[in-house]
Design a protein around this motif. Structure first.
Motif, PDB file in Angstrom:
ATOM      1  N   UNK A  23       7.180  -4.261  -8.573  1.00 52.63           N
ATOM      2  CA  UNK A  23       7.734  -3.400  -7.534  1.00 52.63           C
ATOM      3  C   UNK A  23       6.763  -3.376  -6.356  1.00 52.63           C
ATOM      4  N   UNK A  24       7.176  -2.743  -5.275  1.00 52.67           N
ATOM      5  CA  UNK A  24       6.251  -2.522  -4.172  1.00 52.67           C
ATOM      6  C   UNK A  24       5.121  -1.628  -4.649  1.00 52.67           C
ATOM      7  N   UNK A  25       3.988  -1.665  -3.972  1.00 54.81           N
ATOM      8  CA  UNK A  25       2.867  -0.787  -4.316  1.00 54.81           C
ATOM      9  C   UNK A  25       3.241   0.655  -4.004  1.00 54.81           C
ATOM     10  N   UNK A  26       2.845   1.556  -4.888  1.00 55.70           N
ATOM     11  CA  UNK A  26       3.049   2.981  -4.663  1.00 55.70           C
ATOM     12  C   UNK A  26       1.776   3.531  -4.035  1.00 55.70           C
ATOM     13  N   UNK A  27       1.885   4.090  -2.851  1.00 57.78           N
ATOM     14  CA  UNK A  27       0.735   4.572  -2.091  1.00 57.78           C
ATOM     15  C   UNK A  27       0.733   6.098  -2.076  1.00 57.78           C
ATOM     16  N   UNK A  28      -0.421   6.683  -2.348  1.00 60.72           N
ATOM     17  CA  UNK A  28      -0.567   8.136  -2.324  1.00 60.72           C
ATOM     18  C   UNK A  28      -0.451   8.650  -0.898  1.00 60.72           C
ATOM     19  N   UNK A  29       0.203   9.789  -0.745  1.00 60.72           N
ATOM     20  CA  UNK A  29       0.295  10.414   0.570  1.00 60.72           C
ATOM     21  C   UNK A  29      -1.067  10.892   1.074  1.00 60.72           C
ATOM     22  N   UNK A  30      -2.033  11.010   0.172  1.00 57.77           N
ATOM     23  CA  UNK A  30      -3.375  11.462   0.555  1.00 57.77           C
ATOM     24  C   UNK A  30      -4.141  10.426   1.373  1.00 57.77           C
ATOM     25  N   UNK A  31      -3.667   9.184   1.416  1.00 61.25           N
ATOM     26  CA  UNK A  31      -4.413   8.167   2.160  1.00 61.25           C
ATOM     27  C   UNK A  31      -4.586   8.557   3.616  1.00 61.25           C
ATOM     28  N   UNK A  32      -3.575   9.158   4.199  1.00 60.60           N
ATOM     29  CA  UNK A  32      -3.684   9.582   5.602  1.00 60.60           C
ATOM     30  C   UNK A  32      -4.672  10.733   5.750  1.00 60.60           C
ATOM     31  N   UNK A  33      -4.715  11.624   4.772  1.00 55.52           N
ATOM     32  CA  UNK A  33      -5.613  12.782   4.838  1.00 55.52           C
ATOM     33  C   UNK A  33      -7.080  12.391   4.815  1.00 55.52           C
ATOM     34  N   UNK A  34      -7.409  11.309   4.100  1.00 58.85           N
ATOM     35  CA  UNK A  34      -8.806  10.895   4.011  1.00 58.85           C
ATOM     36  C   UNK A  34      -9.147   9.797   5.014  1.00 58.85           C
ATOM     37  N   UNK A  35      -8.221   9.486   5.886  1.00 57.15           N
ATOM     38  CA  UNK A  35      -8.510   8.571   6.995  1.00 57.15           C
ATOM     39  C   UNK A  35      -8.389   7.098   6.679  1.00 57.15           C
ATOM     40  N   UNK A  36      -7.649   6.742   5.647  1.00 61.58           N
ATOM     41  CA  UNK A  36      -7.471   5.325   5.321  1.00 61.58           C
ATOM     42  C   UNK A  36      -6.399   4.747   6.230  1.00 61.58           C
ATOM     43  N   UNK A  37      -6.773   3.705   6.973  1.00 63.93           N
ATOM     44  CA  UNK A  37      -5.819   3.074   7.877  1.00 63.93           C
ATOM     45  C   UNK A  37      -5.457   1.661   7.418  1.00 63.93           C
ATOM     46  N   UNK A  38      -6.339   1.003   6.677  1.00 66.83           N
ATOM     47  CA  UNK A  38      -6.064  -0.341   6.176  1.00 66.83           C
ATOM     48  C   UNK A  38      -5.846  -0.249   4.666  1.00 66.83           C
ATOM     49  N   UNK A  39      -4.598  -0.352   4.234  1.00 62.89           N
ATOM     50  CA  UNK A  39      -4.269  -0.187   2.823  1.00 62.89           C
ATOM     51  C   UNK A  39      -4.787  -1.320   1.957  1.00 62.89           C
ATOM     52  N   UNK A  40      -5.222  -2.416   2.552  1.00 62.66           N
ATOM     53  CA  UNK A  40      -5.794  -3.508   1.769  1.00 62.66           C
ATOM     54  C   UNK A  40      -7.282  -3.313   1.533  1.00 62.66           C
ATOM     55  N   UNK A  41      -7.883  -2.332   2.171  1.00 60.92           N
ATOM     56  CA  UNK A  41      -9.292  -1.999   1.974  1.00 60.92           C
ATOM     57  C   UNK A  41      -9.352  -0.509   1.652  1.00 60.92           C
ATOM     58  N   UNK A  42      -9.053  -0.185   0.396  1.00 61.01           N
ATOM     59  CA  UNK A  42      -9.030   1.217  -0.008  1.00 61.01           C
ATOM     60  C   UNK A  42     -10.418   1.623  -0.492  1.00 61.01           C
ATOM     61  N   UNK A  43     -11.273   1.971   0.432  1.00 55.16           N
ATOM     62  CA  UNK A  43     -12.616   2.372   0.075  1.00 55.16           C
ATOM     63  C   UNK A  43     -12.924   3.719   0.706  1.00 55.16           C
TER      64      UNK A  43
END
Length: 192
Positions: A23-43
């Motif tokens: 399936x497509x990747x499931x992304x947490x809504x929290x990524x925006x809250x912690x400032x993640x802009x590049x989903x391929x570099x989740x650090x």
């Protein structure tokens, strides 16, 4: 009838094609809250420069050595170990593991590993043994209560595991695996 939640816990990633069979990747809504802009570099780091578990525990050892960290229930109360006492214990345990040669080097996939298995319910001894492994750059191999004998044999054989730190309730199960293994021709837990 389904009720629409007022919260969005996550979303399906649609900005890149999904892999065949997945399936497509499931992304947490929290990524925006912690400032993640590049989903391929989740650090995300809990603190600048703290990019490993070892650095995280060492930071707390240096920063809050006398604060409680690991607790064990004793009746109605908990008995606590401080960060300093816990990490000193783990470091000393790591020296013993190394001195006794409990984690021999194993070659695999062009790399050298040292494995130590742990089987226990969640408790301070599990954490202390895991941190001891971290001190000596050993890889922890976790054994869960739900693993059957075939899965345990497979893991032991795959990792060439020679040492498992076990809770008392698992000793009998491990001994039975070893006894049952004596009569098997194809898979032997010779390293234990």
């Amino acid at each position: 009838m389904a009720t629409k939640s007022k919260f969005t816990y996550g979303y399906w990633r649609t900005d890149k094609a999904k892999e065949d069979g997945f399936s497509h990747e499931l992304i947490s809504s929290d990524t925006a809250k912690v400032g993640i802009t590049d989903l391929d570099v989740l650090e995300t780091l809990p603190h600048p420069g703290v990019d490993t578990l070892f650095k995280a525990v060492q930071r707390n050892y240096d920063r809050i050595p006398n604060n409680e960290w690991l607790g064990t229930r004793a009746g109605d109360k908990y008995e606590w170990m401080s960060w300093k006492d816990s990490l000193d214990y783990a470091q000393n345990l790591s020296y013993g593991i190394k001195k006794l040669g409990l984690c021999p080097e194993v070659e695999g996939d062009g790399q050298t590993f040292r494995f130590l298995g742990i089987q226990s319910k969640n408790r301070k001894e599990w954490v202390l043994t895991h941190v001891a492994n971290i001190y000596q750059t050993n890889t922890t191999v976790a054994f869960f209560d739900t693993l059957g004998p075939d899965a345990c044999r497979f893991i032991v054989k795959q990792t060439e595991l020679s040492t498992i730190a076990v809770s008392v309730d698992f000793v009998k199960k491990l001994c039975q695996l070893k006894i049952d293994d004596q009569g098997m021709d194809d898979v032997k837990m010779t390293s234990l």
